[in-house]
Design a protein around this motif. Structure first.
Motif, PDB file in Angstrom:
ATOM      1  N   PRO A 244     -31.808 152.960 -10.508  1.00 47.48           N
ATOM      2  CA  PRO A 244     -32.445 152.027  -9.573  1.00 47.48           C
ATOM      3  C   PRO A 244     -31.599 151.828  -8.315  1.00 47.48           C
ATOM      4  O   PRO A 244     -30.380 151.696  -8.398  1.00 47.48           O
ATOM      5  N   GLY A 245     -32.259 151.826  -7.164  1.00 44.54           N
ATOM      6  CA  GLY A 245     -31.563 151.588  -5.906  1.00 44.54           C
ATOM      7  C   GLY A 245     -30.859 152.806  -5.328  1.00 44.54           C
ATOM      8  O   GLY A 245     -30.208 152.703  -4.295  1.00 44.54           O
ATOM      9  N   SER A 246     -30.951 153.972  -5.982  1.00 43.59           N
ATOM     10  CA  SER A 246     -30.271 155.174  -5.457  1.00 43.59           C
ATOM     11  C   SER A 246     -30.662 155.413  -3.999  1.00 43.59           C
ATOM     12  O   SER A 246     -31.843 155.402  -3.662  1.00 43.59           O
ATOM     13  N   LEU A 247     -29.667 155.608  -3.167  1.00 39.28           N
ATOM     14  CA  LEU A 247     -29.899 155.841  -1.737  1.00 39.28           C
ATOM     15  C   LEU A 247     -29.991 157.352  -1.510  1.00 39.28           C
ATOM     16  O   LEU A 247     -29.011 158.072  -1.680  1.00 39.28           O
ATOM     17  N   VAL A 248     -31.176 157.833  -1.161  1.00 41.29           N
ATOM     18  CA  VAL A 248     -31.408 159.279  -1.147  1.00 41.29           C
ATOM     19  C   VAL A 248     -32.073 159.747   0.146  1.00 41.29           C
ATOM     20  O   VAL A 248     -32.906 160.652   0.122  1.00 41.29           O
ATOM     21  N   THR A 249     -31.665 159.165   1.284  1.00 40.61           N
ATOM     22  CA  THR A 249     -32.317 159.479   2.555  1.00 40.61           C
ATOM     23  C   THR A 249     -32.394 160.988   2.796  1.00 40.61           C
ATOM     24  O   THR A 249     -33.468 161.532   3.072  1.00 40.61           O
ATOM     25  N   GLY A 250     -31.243 161.659   2.693  1.00 41.74           N
ATOM     26  CA  GLY A 250     -31.175 163.086   3.021  1.00 41.74           C
ATOM     27  C   GLY A 250     -31.995 163.955   2.086  1.00 41.74           C
ATOM     28  O   GLY A 250     -32.704 164.874   2.523  1.00 41.74           O
ATOM     29  N   GLN A 251     -31.951 163.659   0.788  1.00 36.13           N
ATOM     30  CA  GLN A 251     -32.737 164.440  -0.176  1.00 36.13           C
ATOM     31  C   GLN A 251     -34.226 164.232   0.036  1.00 36.13           C
ATOM     32  O   GLN A 251     -35.025 165.148  -0.116  1.00 36.13           O
TER      33      GLN A 251
END
Lengths: 602, 173
Positions: A244-251
């Motif tokens: 939960p909350g994983s920051l994955v902008t680039g992916q």
């Protein structure tokens, strides 16, 4: 404190706790189905049963409270048998089409049946199958899949104070209904989707647009571009199986490219643009005795709430379109011209944490780009197009990723395309409650005072408090502001305005608890713990951005230089601003005349 | 008198009912009950419910919840004559299903009464046919109530006579 015995061991627990809470504190798990922390405890499903010494029958632990000397057993043959039977009774009328269900593998009924070891469904169907409610542009209700847990009613009535749905009939005919069975699309529903977020099964789901978007992506004539809201980058990883909350902008950007979008843009660009327009609108209202407090207009559920329940307060709403709609209008004018694309061939797909955005994109006034080109190119109404063509929720995007075989966790980190992919930290925080306020203050302060802010972090407007307040000193003038999330809290601030007692100059309102990161289109489950983790990632992304103030976004500056000229200028007025409709709560009159301006007293 | 005047007069009467019960415990039920009794055809029209919602501030969905919960409330106009067939166990074994079927044939609404559980009003608004689980008159089964009068040991023949009597009254009036 009271002393209780749970499964033979003694525990000291707080008075007034339910058995379920006491057991949770003691580290003992009791399976539950209809119960949902902070939302509903209707004791309707009979899964959380426990034995209490001296009680006549098994006790529902979600509502029964502990007392001194209580002896509780949470696991016995009798309990297991009763729990299984109760789930089987629900299964009797629940369609067993799990393999082709939208909530397959994310269904609490499925999970509890597996957990309790329900291996058969002994009871015959007793309820008639009824048609789906497909009247809403945002949500689809399938009453056949409903287990009558009552969570949707609780969230709609208690958290949002919208009361779009309630239970109707009784006994075997009991079901969840809109007024006179008119359907969600024909009553005062805000499309917020919180009901879908809390539904344990697929009885309320988002309207699925993935097939339509796949089809557009396959069309060689179309230029399909995508914009992603701030809250997607802290939600989509979770929907793809990450923490939960994983920051994955680039992916996320890389994944969208692999799906076949020609350009991957960022709604955050339009969020910065919103701040430019809204910040200047606030300054204009302050200096020209405009309607105050001014209230933000980014959240389409909130807009519809105001139109239904507070039609007289509409002048307080900022006239700014939401970032999603600003993006669509700019993409099909500025960007189309820059790239020499025919705007009619551009397909704008939004990925939003929100079901209300599906409705917003279909509001008849959201055709700014078409109106802009119509006369210049002598187009007829046959050529008409919306600024935003499709809206996908986080959950739908996850489905598209999975269907396309994208290995999300191992995707490389990629950058947004330019120019509509450039954004600042001020735009990221739009995804959290208080973010629009903070972003606006960063810009308004510097524009009004001409000074540089020493500390960009307005921490008093952050966090999960229902209503937050702050005071800002602008050149000696004190400005009181407030932030509310969830419509129940919004209602309190609106009633204050109606009573003429609002001390604020500027108010931010977000429809969903926690702001967009807790939106109705976000991954399920969305609990308060999950919301907090998503918020942490939002603020981490803000801190990591080289530019953290909207007015310093170079591509937004270029947009003003090349096309719009000034905030609140004439072109802005046509492309970036909108108007609202007084709806009232009776919205279905078939004779064409709408009953006007009616609001509930409570 | 045109239609809008009738409506506005009804709404005024509802306002009076609301102010009478305002603030009392369980006011909504009393208001809805009296509002239904005000209506000529003994039902709660959508206009009436909208008006109650507007004046009391009770959400529409909750009003709908209440009026569908209690069988006393009608959302459709009721017929001039009310025929209630008992479908309790004793009446069932003594042939109340056949009586219901007979009513269907006599009033031309066989399909509406299929399944033995009915709530139907004839298109001319003369008859409302409904069923109940038990009148508590099992010794006299099968029983049928017509306009509040309970008739016992009803057969197809007596039912036909009873219906003819009611219809005659209707023609005379």
């Amino acid at each position: 404190m009271v002393t209780v015995r749970i499964n033979g061991s003694e525990f000291q627990v707080q008075k007034n706790l339910t058995i379920l809470e006491a057991c949770t504190h003691a580290g003992i798990r009791i399976p539950t189905l209809c119960f949902m922390q902070d939302v509903a405890r209707n004791a309707s499903c009979g899964v959380c049963l426990v034995e209490v010494k001296g009680a006549r029958s098994l006790v529902r632990s979600c509502t029964a409270c502990v007392y001194e000397g209580m002896e509780i057993v949470t696991n016995s043959a009798r309990i297991r048998d009763a729990r299984k039977t109760n789930v089987e009774l629900l299964l009797a009328n629940h369609p067993k089409d799990c393999l082709t269900c939208l909530r397959n593998q994310n269904c609490e009924l499925q999970t509890i049946a597996a957990e309790l070891g329900v291996m058969e469904s002994r009871f015959v169907q007793t309820k008639k199958r009824v048609p789906l409610d497909t009247t809403s542009p945002s949500l689809v209700r399938d009453p056949n899949k409903c287990i009558l847990c009552g969570r949707c009613i609780a969230v709609c009535s208690n958290v949002q104070t919208v009361h779009a749905i309630s239970d109707s009939q009784r006994g075997i005919k009991t079901r969840i209904s809109t007024y006179m069975e008119k359907g969600l699309g024909n009553v005062a529903c805000t499309n917020c989707g919180q009901c879908a977020l809390v539904c344990p099964t697929a009885a309320i789901v988002e309207r699925d647009d993935t097939d339509a978007v796949f089809e557009e992506l396959m069309d060689p004539e179309k230029i399909v571009i995508v914009q992603t809201a701030p809250a997607i980058r802290v939600g989509i990883g979770e929907a793809m199986g990450m923490a939960p909350g994983s920051l994955v902008t680039g992916q996320m950007v890389a994944g969208l490219r692999r799906l076949g979008f020609k350009r991957v843009f960022d709604t955050q660009f339009a969020a910065d643009l919103t701040i430019m327009e809204e910040g200047h609108e606030l300054i204009h209202r302050l200096t020209n005795k405009g309607a105050l407090p001014m209230i933000t207009s980014c959240s389409p559920g909130w807009i519809k709430f105001a139109e239904h329940f507070f039609p007289d307060a509409l002048p307080h709403l900022s006239t700014c379109k939401s970032p999603q709609q600003m993006f669509g209008a700019i993409a099909k004018t500025y960007y189309a011209a820059k790239m020499e694309y025919d705007p009619r061939n551009i397909v704008v797909v939004s990925v939003m944490p929100c079901t209300a955005k599906k409705y917003e994109a279909r509001r008849p006034e959201m055709m700014g780009a078409f109106e802009h080109w119509k006369e210049k190119r002598a187009w007829s109404d046959q050529d008409a197009f919306y600024d935003v063509d499709y809206v996908l929720t986080t959950r739908e995007l996850a489905r598209m990723f999975k269907e396309s075989g994208i290995q999300f966790a191992s995707l490389p980190v990629e950058e947004f395309d330019n120019p509509l992919g450039e954004s600042t930290g001020a735009a990221v925080i739009f995804g959290a409650s208080g973010g629009v306020m903070e972003a606006a203050l960063r810009t308004a302060y510097e524009v009004v005072t001409g000074k540089t802010l020493a500390d960009l972090n307005f921490t008093s407007v952050r966090g999960m408090e229902g209503i937050k307040e702050a005071e800002v000193d602008m050149n000696g003038k004190k400005l009181k502001v407030a932030v509310a999330h969830s419509l129940g809290n919004a209602r309190r601030l609106l009633e204050q305005i109606q009573a003429g007692q609002s001390p604020y100059a500027f108010i931010e309102i977000m429809t969903c608890p926690g702001g967009c990161l807790g939106g109705g289109g976000q991954p399920i489950p969305t609990t308060w713990d999950v919301r907090k983790k998503r918020a942490e990632s939002i603020y981490a992304e803000d801190m990591g951005k080289p530019i953290r103030k909207s007015h310093e976004n170079p591509q937004v500056a270029a947009l003003y230089r090349e096309l719009l000229k000034n905030p609140l200028g004439e072109l802005s007025h046509h492309l970036l601003h909108t108007s609202y409709e007084k709806r009232g709560v009776f919205v279905w009159n078939t004779n064409g005349s709408r009953t006007k301006n009616l609001t509930h007293a409570k | 008198m045109d239609g809008t005047e009738v409506v506005s007069r009804e709404l005024q009467q509802i306002d009076a009912v609301i102010s009478k019960h305002k603030g009392h415990h369980g006011e909504l039920l009393s208001i809805l009950e009296e509002t239904q009794l005000l209506s000529e055809q003994q039902f709660l029209s959508e206009e009436a419910l909208n008006h109650v919602a507007l004046r009391t501030g009770v959400p529409l969905s909750r009003i709908y919840s209440v009026v569908t919960f209690y069988s006393f409330f009608n959302l459709k106009p009721q017929g001039k004559h009310k025929i209630t067939v008992c479908r309790g166990t004793a009446c069932h074994t003594k042939g109340s299903k056949a009586l219901l079927d007979d009513l269907g044939l006599m009033l031309g609404c066989e399909t509406a009464l299929e399944g033995g559980d009915a709530f139907y009003t004839t298109p001319d608004n003369q008859f409302t046919i409904s069923t109940v689980a038990c009148f508590g008159q099992c010794a006299l089964a099968p029983v049928v109530a017509i306009d509040g009068v309970i008739h016992s040991n009803v057969t197809s023949g007596t039912l036909q006579k009873l219906l003819a009597r009611v219809s005659r009254r209707r023609v005379k009036a």
